[in-house]
Scaffold this active site. Structure first.
Site: not given
Length: 251
Positions: A56-57, A83, A149, A153, A184
């Protein structure tokens, strides 16, 4: 070039394509994911080139422990494709809940920083390394109803540039890819299970393999003088059509 490569968020999408591409060029690849699905990542390739860890980053301590262990076990850490990420729910910015903001920022921005910082500690001791972060075209122009989001980013882009400035002189390059609408699991789920025609000059969605090719190139000796770059991989969307919709998916 071959070495030891870590790919976070490598269980699916762009990360899975990148893991396969790194393995195909001869790297030993560590795939880190909450759900690594090794049989899917390694399909058709030499599975001996892969190692899988659950990570879990957003967990700072876990990231530093896992990255240090990988470098110790493998003898080095040459490349990191940073990523891992999550999509944000489609809602106007003023209606975003604190829980949603924290979830997206915690994974996409803090998680990226966690991995970046852990990798830099190892690479600075080595005196070499390459890190490629996954950002998004949402960092460049904004995506309506994807505020957390896009904010995350944009932060990834800023961190990429700062890390490049701070570490280029010690043999470490830090770059980013900014994918557009990539076909994706994450982006299709955000679109309700429907893959539309891409709203860009090439008239289609991008493939994970196309982004992976850019990631591998940025990490390679062929890009040895590329540092602090934010490479857009979007079929020309940010050139031809303002990115106002919420369909971009990056991980």
């Amino acid at each position: 070039m071959s070495g030891v490569t870590l790919v976070t968020g490598g269980g699916a999408g762009i990360g899975r394509a990148a893991a396969r591409a790194f393995a195909a060029r001869g790297d030993r690849v560590v795939v880190a994911d909450l759900d690594p699905r090794p049989e899917e990542v390694a399909a058709g390739l030499d599975s001996e080139r892969f190692r899988f860890v659950r990570l879990d980053v957003s967990d700072t301590d876990a990231v530093h422990e896992v990255v240090a262990r990988i470098a110790g076990d493998e003898g080095s850490l040459d490349v990191v494709h940073n990523n891992a990420g999550v999509a944000s729910r489609q809602v106007p910015l003023h209606e975003v809940s604190v829980a949603e903001w924290d979830r997206v920022i915690g994974t996409n921005l803090r998680g990226c920083w966690n991995v970046l910082a852990a990798a830099l500690r190892i690479m600075r001791k080595q005196g070499r390394g390459s890190i490629v972060n996954t950002a998004s075209i949402g960092a460049a122009g904004g995506l309506a109803e994807r505020g957390p989001y896009c904010a995350a980013k944009a932060g990834v882009v800023a961190m990429t540039r700062v890390a490049a400035l701070e570490n280029g002189s010690v043999g470490i390059r830090v770059n980013a890819v900014l994918p557009g609408t990539i076909e994706t699991e994450l982006s299709i789920a955000a679109l309700g299970g429907v893959a539309p025609t891409g709203p860009d000059p090439v008239g289609r969605l991008g493939s994970p393999d196309e982004v992976a090719a850019a990631v591998v190139w940025l990490s390679s000796s062929a890009a040895s003088y590329v540092n602090g770059a934010c490479l857009t991989v979007d079929g020309g969307w940010t050139v031809g059509v303002p990115p106002r919709t919420s369909t971009a998916g990056s991980v």
